[in-house]
Write a protein that holds these residues in place. Structure first.
Motif, PDB file in Angstrom:
ATOM      1  N   LYS A   1      -4.517   8.005   0.085  1.00  0.00           N
ATOM      2  CA  LYS A   1      -5.456   7.024   0.595  1.00  0.00           C
ATOM      3  C   LYS A   1      -4.638   5.712   0.881  1.00  0.00           C
ATOM      4  CE  LYS A   1      -8.172   4.221  -2.595  1.00  0.00           C
ATOM      5  NZ  LYS A   1      -8.826   3.745  -3.696  1.00  0.00           N
ATOM      6  N   TRP A   2      -3.653   5.576  -0.029  1.00  0.00           N
ATOM      7  CA  TRP A   2      -2.880   4.506   0.065  1.00  0.00           C
ATOM      8  C   TRP A   2      -1.597   4.610   1.258  1.00  0.00           C
ATOM      9  CZ3 TRP A   2      -4.479   0.216  -1.538  1.00  0.00           C
ATOM     10  CH2 TRP A   2      -5.372   0.164  -2.994  1.00  0.00           C
TER      11      TRP A   2
ATOM     12  N   GLU B   1      -2.962   1.938   8.225  1.00  0.00           N
ATOM     13  CA  GLU B   1      -3.658   1.020   9.014  1.00  0.00           C
ATOM     14  C   GLU B   1      -3.395  -0.467   9.049  1.00  0.00           C
ATOM     15  OE1 GLU B   1      -7.379   1.502   6.734  1.00  0.00           O
ATOM     16  OE2 GLU B   1      -7.369   3.645   7.131  1.00  0.00           O
TER      17      GLU B   1
ATOM     18  N   ALA C   1       1.023  -1.164  -0.089  1.00  0.00           N
ATOM     19  CA  ALA C   1      -0.098   0.076  -0.220  1.00  0.00           C
ATOM     20  C   ALA C   1       0.947   1.303  -0.177  1.00  0.00           C
ATOM     21  CB  ALA C   1      -1.008   0.118   1.181  1.00  0.00           C
TER      22      ALA C   1
ATOM     23  N   LYS D   1      -3.650   3.624   4.268  1.00  0.00           N
ATOM     24  CA  LYS D   1      -4.066   2.222   4.246  1.00  0.00           C
ATOM     25  C   LYS D   1      -2.685   1.399   4.590  1.00  0.00           C
ATOM     26  CE  LYS D   1      -5.469  -1.804   1.804  1.00  0.00           C
ATOM     27  NZ  LYS D   1      -6.979  -2.108   1.802  1.00  0.00           N
TER      28      LYS D   1
END
Length: 161
Positions: free
Chosen positions: A114-115, A121, A92, A118
């Motif tokens: 966004k990546w 996360e 990611a 991620k």
């Protein structure tokens, strides 16, 4: 041929060092040490197509930035995305970096962000290269992602090597 394989091996050894990166699959590594870069990529592709997320990541990495392997950023994006969807945080992060640097696409801060989120996360925490500041939000467990002002960005880091 041996010289190219040695340069590729040195290049892969150097990129395999960062903490949190999975090792290159053993079978593929053996092919590489014998100087067979085509078989190396074919081995990664075979195990990646069978669903191995580590092979997906290394295939993407090889297609993105390894000497001796033709660069194909669109394919690298696809393999990174599949590995990230299978829970591999470094994939990611790598995908975010492609979007940040504009490799295979125009630079896209929103997609990079966004990546990177991620990746975070998924437990892979590494600072973004040039465009994104990551800060802890006081009194929260959340991270805050903000663009780095243009005048503070490192122009060398933005250009692909």
């Amino acid at each position: 041929m041996r010289r190219i394989a040695l340069m590729l091996l040195v290049s892969l050894s150097a990129i395999a060092q960062p903490r949190g990166w999975p090792p290159i699959p053993e079978q593929a590594m053996q092919l590489l040490t014998h100087g067979n870069t085509d078989a190396f990529v074919a081995s990664l592709r075979q195990t990646a197509e069978a669903g191995d997320r580590v092979s997906m990541f290394w295939l993407g990495r090889s297609l993105e930035d390894v000497k001796g392997v033709p660069h194909d950023y669109a394919q690298a994006q696809q393999w990174y995305r599949m590995a990230a969807d299978k829970g591999l945080g470094v994939a990611a992060w790598s995908l975010g970096r492609l979007f940040e640097l504009g490799r295979g696409t125009a630079p896209d801060f929103d997609e990079a962000q966004k990546w990177y989120r991620k990746a975070d996360e998924l437990g892979f925490r590494r600072t973004a290269l040039t465009m994104i500041q990551i800060r802890w939000v006081p009194g929260s467990q959340e991270l805050e992602y903000q663009p780095v002002p243009q005048e503070l960005r490192n122009p060398q880091a933005q250009a692909p090597p």
